[in-house]
Design an enzyme around this catalytic site. Structure first.
Site, short mmCIF file in Angstrom:
data_model
loop_
_atom_site.label_atom_id
_atom_site.label_comp_id
_atom_site.label_asym_id
_atom_site.label_seq_id
_atom_site.Cartn_x
_atom_site.Cartn_y
_atom_site.Cartn_z
N ALA A 64 1.34 7.74 4.83
CA ALA A 64 0.22 8.06 5.88
C ALA A 64 0.24 6.79 6.87
CB ALA A 64 -0.95 8.19 5.19
N GLY A 109 1.80 8.55 1.10
CA GLY A 109 1.92 10.03 1.59
C GLY A 109 3.35 10.71 1.51
N GLU A 112 4.20 11.69 -1.92
CA GLU A 112 3.21 12.99 -2.12
C GLU A 112 3.87 13.97 -1.25
OE1 GLU A 112 -0.07 10.71 -1.05
OE2 GLU A 112 -1.01 11.39 -2.62
N GLU A 132 -0.76 2.71 -2.58
CA GLU A 132 -2.19 2.87 -2.01
C GLU A 132 -3.23 1.65 -2.65
OE1 GLU A 132 -0.43 5.49 -2.75
OE2 GLU A 132 -0.75 7.02 -1.28
N1 DAK Z 1 1.97 3.39 8.69
C1 DAK Z 1 1.99 2.85 9.88
N2 DAK Z 1 3.16 2.22 10.52
C2 DAK Z 1 3.92 1.70 9.49
C3 DAK Z 1 3.96 2.19 7.93
C4 DAK Z 1 2.72 3.13 7.81
N3 DAK Z 1 2.71 3.46 6.59
N4 DAK Z 1 4.81 1.67 7.40
C5 DAK Z 1 5.61 0.87 8.31
N5 DAK Z 1 5.15 1.18 9.56
C6 DAK Z 1 5.52 0.30 10.74
C7 DAK Z 1 5.24 -1.11 10.66
O1 DAK Z 1 4.09 -1.40 10.98
C8 DAK Z 1 6.36 -1.61 11.65
O2 DAK Z 1 5.57 -1.24 13.04
P1 DAK Z 1 5.62 -2.41 14.00
O3 DAK Z 1 5.05 -3.59 13.61
O4 DAK Z 1 7.17 -2.89 14.42
O5 DAK Z 1 5.19 -1.68 15.33
C9 DAK Z 1 7.47 -0.68 11.64
O6 DAK Z 1 6.99 0.58 10.92
C10 DAK Z 1 8.60 -1.26 10.74
O7 DAK Z 1 8.10 -1.66 9.48
P2 DAK Z 1 8.05 -3.18 8.69
O8 DAK Z 1 8.30 -4.10 9.81
O9 DAK Z 1 6.85 -3.37 7.85
O10 DAK Z 1 9.67 -3.04 7.87
P3 DAK Z 1 10.03 -3.72 6.65
O11 DAK Z 1 11.49 -3.44 6.50
O12 DAK Z 1 9.52 -5.12 6.80
O13 DAK Z 1 9.17 -3.04 5.58
C11 DAK Z 1 8.10 -1.25 4.21
C12 DAK Z 1 9.10 -1.82 5.04
C13 DAK Z 1 8.11 0.21 4.01
C14 DAK Z 1 8.33 -2.10 2.76
C15 DAK Z 1 6.73 -1.62 4.96
O14 DAK Z 1 6.77 -0.95 6.35
C16 DAK Z 1 5.54 -1.15 4.23
O15 DAK Z 1 4.94 -1.55 3.20
N6 DAK Z 1 4.96 -0.12 4.79
C17 DAK Z 1 3.84 0.25 4.31
C18 DAK Z 1 3.95 1.28 3.15
C19 DAK Z 1 2.59 1.83 2.63
O16 DAK Z 1 1.82 1.22 1.92
N7 DAK Z 1 2.64 3.18 2.66
C20 DAK Z 1 1.40 3.86 2.01
C21 DAK Z 1 0.65 4.13 3.02
S1 DAK Z 1 -0.88 4.59 2.68
C22 DAK Z 1 -6.23 9.18 1.36
C23 DAK Z 1 -5.46 9.88 2.47
C24 DAK Z 1 -4.26 9.56 2.54
C25 DAK Z 1 -3.73 8.71 1.89
C26 DAK Z 1 -4.50 8.02 1.05
C27 DAK Z 1 -5.66 8.52 0.79
N8 DAK Z 1 -7.67 9.69 1.73
C28 DAK Z 1 -8.17 9.70 2.99
C29 DAK Z 1 -8.17 9.57 0.53
C30 DAK Z 1 -2.08 8.32 1.84
C31 DAK Z 1 -2.11 6.89 2.00
C32 DAK Z 1 -0.74 6.14 2.28
O17 DAK Z 1 0.08 6.86 2.34
#
Ligand code: DAK
Length: 258
Positions: A64, A109, A112, A132
């Site tokens: 997400a 997400g 998921e 998360e």
């Molecule tokens: N959201 C927004 N932008 C993201 C992103 C994300 N999930 N993942 C990556 N990006 C963006 C980065 O911010 C960066 O943007 P700029 O800084 O260039 O503007 C660009 O994509 C490239 O990312 P990185 O520079 O970080 O690239 P790396 O190769 O260094 O790293 C990575 C890749 C996938 C390991 C890293 O980007 C990363 O850790 N991303 C986050 C992954 C993550 O934590 N995903 C889970 C998100 S939380 C709920 C509703 C929904 C959910 C939960 C609860 N309720 C309300 C109960 C769902 C939650 C999630 O999905």
């Protein structure tokens, strides 16, 4: 360029999330666009299966959109979770098989969404995770429910409570994905499976999905009852007459979905 692209290849509706700069992270606009395309493809009789994938080689969906989530208050977060749960449920209940072609990161997400799909194929570059807890939140789009059902409670608890990523090989070993293929063979493999589905009787495919999905939410006795009812219903269809006749006449069936 659109945030979500749609094309039809060999009867497979291919939906591609197109936010490569944000690693195809899902925001509200993406959710609405995906749902719109899924609805259109649902009505299209030329489409027998769906493939969901992400643009580029790096990410399927990196979760997400954290930047959108960061600005939410508690009520808005609940709405956001509901929208996400809505799209995952919509995919899970879709009457045509949905194949996730996982070309890179499938995190949060994104994992998921893949879990809600009916079949998962990963490229060797894919990485999976529910990170998360590292953000101080929990999976909100069904991860705590679908992951244990797919890979068992033990692996699901480890993946969700550590937030650690696993590679495609491990994902395959624990039953999270059906196949692991080289990146340049990912779409080929997804379309190969899609075409097999497309050549089968559409009503039979739809009822099979329904029996399996509902069965996983029912007791085995009730699931068997549902299966028997759906089996009986296939005998009202032209597809059943055509399928059995074609076998006896030693020819390929021509199904119409009626
Ligand atoms: N959201 C927004 N932008 C993201 C992103 C994300 N999930 N993942 C990556 N990006 C963006 C980065 O911010 C960066 O943007 P700029 O800084 O260039 O503007 C660009 O994509 C490239 O990312 P990185 O520079 O970080 O690239 P790396 O190769 O260094 O790293 C990575 C890749 C996938 C390991 C890293 O980007 C990363 O850790 N991303 C986050 C992954 C993550 O934590 N995903 C889970 C998100 S939380 C709920 C509703 C929904 C959910 C939960 C609860 N309720 C309300 C109960 C769902 C939650 C999630 O999905």
């Amino acid at each position: 360029m659109s945030i979500v692209n749609q094309e039809i290849i060999d009867g497979c509706g291919v939906i591609t999330i197109n936010r490569e700069d944000a690693l195809n992270a899902i925001n509200t606009d993406v959710i609405y666009a995906m749902k719109k395309e899924l609805r259109l493809l649902h009505k299209n009789n030329r489409v027998g299966s769906i493939i969901i994938t992400g643009t580029g080689e790096k990410a399927f969906i990196a979760g997400a959109d954290i930047k959108e989530m960061e600005a939410l208050n508690s009520t808005e977060a609940m709405e956001f979770a509901k929208r996400g749960q809505d799209i995952t449920r919509f995919i899970e209940e879709y009457s045509k098989p949905v194949i996730a072609a996982i070309n890179g990161f499938a995190l949060g997400g994104g994992c998921e969404i893949a879990l809600a799909c009916h079949i998962r194929i990963a490229s060797t570059k894919a990485m999976f995770g529910q990170p998360e807890v590292k953000l101080g939140i929990i999976p909100g789009w069904g991860g705590t429910q679908r992951l244990p059902r797919l890979v068992g409670k033990g692996y699901a608890i480890e993946i969700i409570t550590t937030g650690a990523l696993i590679n495609a090989q491990k994902a395959h070993r624990i039953g999270l994905v059906n196949y692991v293929v080289e990146p340049n063979q990912l779409m080929e493999k997804a379309i190969e499976i899609g075409k097999q589905i497309n050549s089968a009787g559409p009503v039979a495919v739809k009822y099979s999905l329904d029996a399996i999905r509902r069965g996983s939410e029912l007791s085995q006795v009730d699931g068997l009852h549902n299966e028997a009812q759906l089996f009986g219903l296939t005998f009202n269809t032209q597809d059943k007459s055509e399928g059995l006749k074609a076998f006896i006449e030693k020819r390929e069936p021509k199904f119409t979905g009626n």
